[in-house]
Structures are given as structure tokens and as C-alpha cells.
Design an enzyme around this catalytic site. Structure first.
Site, short mmCIF file in Angstrom:
data_model
loop_
_atom_site.label_atom_id
_atom_site.label_comp_id
_atom_site.label_asym_id
_atom_site.label_seq_id
_atom_site.Cartn_x
_atom_site.Cartn_y
_atom_site.Cartn_z
N LEU B 62 25.63 54.39 60.67
CA LEU B 62 26.36 54.72 59.44
C LEU B 62 25.97 53.70 58.37
O LEU B 62 26.49 52.59 58.34
CB LEU B 62 27.88 54.67 59.69
CG LEU B 62 28.76 54.98 58.48
CD1 LEU B 62 28.68 56.45 58.11
CD2 LEU B 62 30.22 54.59 58.75
N ALA B 63 25.01 54.11 57.53
CA ALA B 63 24.55 53.21 56.48
C ALA B 63 25.59 53.18 55.37
O ALA B 63 26.03 54.22 54.89
CB ALA B 63 23.22 53.69 55.92
N HIS B 64 26.01 51.98 54.97
CA HIS B 64 26.96 51.88 53.87
C HIS B 64 27.02 50.47 53.33
O HIS B 64 26.57 49.52 53.96
CB HIS B 64 28.36 52.34 54.30
CG HIS B 64 28.98 51.51 55.39
ND1 HIS B 64 28.42 51.39 56.65
CD2 HIS B 64 30.11 50.77 55.43
CE1 HIS B 64 29.20 50.61 57.40
NE2 HIS B 64 30.22 50.22 56.68
N SER B 65 27.58 50.36 52.14
CA SER B 65 27.82 49.05 51.55
C SER B 65 29.19 49.11 50.89
O SER B 65 29.94 50.06 51.10
CB SER B 65 26.72 48.71 50.56
OG SER B 65 26.94 47.41 50.05
#
Lengths: 93, 144
Positions: B62-65
């Protein structure tokens, strides 16, 4: 008193949100009342809670400075692992 | 309401490393006007800084920032890769990446929770997504 559980990820919006939901679900299924909230790795140790649930990578960064037990999950989405570790914590209370 | 719009789903992608895989996944949202390329960089930087904790379960990241000005509207994309992506996580190799972009701590929660619930209740969901032959089939698994 309801145990206050902090689910921690890098920013408190993504992975911790998924983990929070899974912890709530397991607690509910087993009849426990819990208060789960999301925290981020930078500020989590300043937030008041009874226990922190997080990943292996992030756990290594906070175990030393955390004032509460830190529970490490290898797979946030694995029902069996989340169930086992959440129940192990709740049953000890 | 659908969890991930079919326009934001891609399959049969290949990437030489995890940075390129995150870029491909984030670029779907750049193309749809939901994020700027600064958010892509922020997602990569977060792994460089905190390690591969975004690989939440076997095969899935889960790519996130953090919510920021680089996010124009809360949105999600999903990309299926034909090759194994190695992040250095116990849950490697990754084949499915979701990029999560959020403007605040609330707007995205319902859609993300619905996807999370599907994964939590079906431990084979990621394998099923990998085996899908069409975008429509993936959409049914994620949104159905």
C-alpha cells in the site's frame, strides 16, 4: 475501562487505518470493547494509550522509547495473526 | 460507490525495481489529475526512510504518504505487475500495489476500509487479483 489501542504506521492514514479496522473487527467478534486509533511513527510515543500495534520495521524504531507494550504484526491483513495477537493482549488484561 | 475506479486500475505492467513500480502505480493518479509527481516522490521517500513496512501482506503493498498539497483529491489506483517486485520485506515478492492519496485523515477511510475488509476476509484475494484476465474482473473483486 476500555483498553486504548494505537495502530501505528508512517503517517497514520493508510496501513494503520487498515490495521485499526482489523483490530476492531476481531475485538467485536470476540465481545471485547476497545478504543482503537491511528498514530504515526513520529508522534505515536507521545499519544496516550495502553498498547501499540505496528509492523516489524516500524516497531524496531519505537520499542525503545515506547512507554507501553509494542505488539509486532508481520502481516496486517492476516486474520489469524491479528486475531491471535489481539486476543493474546486482551486476555491478559 | 466504487472503491477504485476501473480507470485507475492497470494490469500487465513490469518494473525493474520497487521504485519504478511505485512510480508506475502513482503515475496512474498523476494522469487522472488526483496527485502531482511530488506525491510519487514522497511515497518513495517514505520507504527509503521507514523501510518496506508498506508491504502489508504477502504480495501486496500500500503505497502512501502523508496528506499534503501534492494531493489534489483523495483517490486510489491499483496496478498488477507481471514480474515480482522486491522491497526487502518478509512479505516479498510483491505483485499488486495500491497507491493511496488522501487530502486529510477522513475522506478516504470508507473506501480503504472496504478494500481492507475484503482482503481480511479472503486471504486469497491478492492471488485472485493476480490471476484476473481483464480489468473488469479485477474491478469486480475490488468493488463488487
Amino acid at each position: 475501562m476500555k483498553p486504548k489501542i494505537q495502530a501505528v504506521c508512517g503517517f497514520g492514514v493508510g496501513s494503520s487505518m487498515m490495521l485499526k479496522m482489523n483490530i476492531e473487527k476481531i475485538a467485536k467478534e470476540h465481545g471485547y470493547e476497545v478504543d482503537v486509533f491511528c498514530g504515526d511513527i513520529t508522534t505515536c510515543t507521545a499519544n496516550e494509550c495502553n498498547v501499540i500495534f505496528t509492523s516489524k520495521e516500524l516497531g524496531a524504531r519505537i520499542t525503545e522509547r515506547a512507554k507501553v507494550p509494542v505488539v509486532i504484526l508481520n502481516n496486517f491483513m492476516n486474520k489469524k495473526e491479528v486475531e491471535e495477537k489481539v486476543l493474546a493482549y486482551l486476555q491478559e488484561l | 460507490m466504487e472503491n477504485i475506479n476501473i480507470k485507475n486500475i492497470k494490469m500487465n505492467q513490469t518494473a525493474k525495481d520497487w521504485q519504478q513500480a511505485l512510480t508506475i502505480t502513482c503515475n496512474v493518479l498523476v494522469d487522472s489529475g488526483s496527485i502531482t509527481s511530488e506525491y510519487t516522490q514522497a511515497c518513495i521517500d517514505s520507504v527509503l526512510e521507514y523501510g518496506p513496512y508498506i508491504v502489508l501482506s504477502p504480495g501486496f503493498a500500500l503505497a502512501h504518504s502523508r496528506p499534503s498539497e501534492a494531493v489534489i483529491k483523495s483517490d486510489m489506483s491499483l496496478v498488477v505487475f507481471d514480474n515480482d517486485i522486491i522491497f526487502g520485506s518478509d512479505n516479498d515478492p510483491v505483485r499488486v500495489i495500491i497507491c493511496l492519496a488522501c487530502t486529510d485523515h477522513h475522506q478516504h477511510v470508507e473506501r480503504l476500509s472496504k478494500i481492507g475488509e475484503k482482503m481480511f476476509e479472503d486471504e486469497h484475494l491478492i492471488e485472485k487479483i493476480i490471476q484476473c484476465k481483464t480489468l473488469e474482473d479485477i474491478s469486480v473483486l475490488i468493488n463488487g
